[in-house]
Structure formats: C-alpha cells, structure tokens
Design a protein around this motif. Structure first.
Motif, short mmCIF file in Angstrom:
data_model
loop_
_atom_site.label_atom_id
_atom_site.label_comp_id
_atom_site.label_asym_id
_atom_site.label_seq_id
_atom_site.Cartn_x
_atom_site.Cartn_y
_atom_site.Cartn_z
N UNK A 172 0.39 -1.58 0.03
CA UNK A 172 0.01 -0.39 0.29
C UNK A 172 0.79 0.76 -0.10
N UNK A 173 0.28 2.58 -0.69
CA UNK A 173 0.98 3.97 -0.47
C UNK A 173 -0.15 4.92 -0.50
N UNK A 174 -0.01 5.03 1.24
CA UNK A 174 -0.81 6.50 1.14
C UNK A 174 -0.17 7.31 1.10
N UNK A 175 -1.53 8.67 0.14
CA UNK A 175 -0.87 10.28 -0.20
C UNK A 175 -0.10 10.38 1.23
N UNK A 176 -0.42 10.68 2.53
CA UNK A 176 -0.60 11.70 3.14
C UNK A 176 -0.74 10.96 4.71
N UNK A 177 -0.16 12.09 5.07
CA UNK A 177 -0.71 11.22 6.89
C UNK A 177 1.49 11.25 7.46
#
Length: 187
Positions: free
Chosen positions: A97-102
């Motif tokens: 997974x790749x989360x854009x922010x945080x």
C-alpha cells in the motif's frame, strides 16, 4: 469493481498478465514483477492479485495491491520438511500500500493470514522496503512460510514479527515507481 479498481489476471495455473484496465495504475508493473518473482520461487499465487487506488489526495488517497500465495514452495510440499497439512489453509496475503499523506505515507509491505471467512487477520510488517526488489518479497514470503510459530491454545499459527533486518534491496525501477505514484496523486 469500482472505477479505480482492477484485477491482475492470475489463476495460479498459468502465467499472469496485467489487464488493460490496470494499465492506468502506477503500481501495476511492480505488482506484476512481484507475481513473477513469487512464481519463480515456486510459490503458488492462489487467487487473482488485485490492485486499486484512489487518487484524491484530499480524501486520503491511496494505492493498494493484494497478492494471495501459498507461502511454501510447490516442489517442497511432499518433502520431509513440508508443513503439516492445513498449516496455511487460507494462504498468506502480501499487501502493498501507498498512502498519499499522513504519518505512514509512502510505500509499505505487510502480510496477513486470511481468516476462514476471507477477512484479513492482524497485519504484520513484511521485512522488506516499500519498493523492495520482487525477489526480496518472494524470499520474505518463503521465510514467513517456514518460520511461523504456534499461537497459544488456538491451533492457529502466528506470523513472525517482521521488524528484523530487511531482506534484499530495492526494485531496480523503484525511482520510476516512486515518481509515477507521486504524480498519480497530484493529477
């Protein structure tokens, strides 16, 4: 399937191919390379690997892929060191997974043993980098398949903690993957 979801074709019996619908996802070639490395390590891909994402960075954008494997090599299953029958009845899900922010933004590999109903149990860190070499992901799955420890009183096994040394290096196309994912979130 939603507008940002697509399946990578794989039936565990034939070579896989990235579907045309997946071509718009920046991680499709990476997922395909990992599937090929798993197969080269004689791990059976159990179901159609799936890849999807949401590009809207303002609403928690993400990219995601799931690959379900039997984490024990096909050629070892009849050998003396083979796991007891049913040790991996539901396989092992390898999750990218790749989360854009945080705080957890960027790429990350995890794994989980699916429950009998198909839902995922607790996710564990896979001991590889977020843009790991596909062969390193396969090696990590093999190590998990061979090193799982008995869970107390449950009859199920717990997965080893993946916080140790990282396996292998980065994918030779990691810079291009990183650029493509970053661009995908900003379009």
């Amino acid at each position: 399937m939603g507008p940002h979801e697509s399946n990578l074709h794989a039936d565990g019996l034939t070579r896989t191919a990235v579907s045309e619908a997946t071509a718009g996802l920046p991680h499709s070639a990476y997922v395909q390379a990992v599937v090929e490395a798993l197969e080269a390590a004689h791990l059976r891909v159990r179901a159609c690997p799936r890849a999807w994402g949401c590009p809207d960075k303002d609403s928690h954008g993400y990219l995601y892929a799931e690959i379900r494997v039997d984490p024990y090599p096909v050629h070892d299953r009849d050998g003396p060191s083979a796991p007891p029958s049913g040790e991996w009845p539901n396989g092992l899900d390898l999750i990218w997974r790749w989360l854009a922010d945080g705080p957890e933004s960027g790429p990350l590999w995890q794994c989980s043993e699916p429950n009998d109903d198909g839902s995922l149990a607790r996710e564990y860190a896979l001991p590889v980098s977020g843009c790991a070499a596909p062969a390193a992901v396969a090696r990590a799955a093999l190590e998990i398949g061979r090193s799982r420890v008995s869970g107390p009183g449950t009859g199920r096994r717990s997965l080893p903690d993946g916080t140790g040394d990282l396996i292998g290096g980065s994918w030779d196309r990691a810079d291009a993957l990183t650029a493509a994912c970053t661009e995908w979130f900003t379009r």
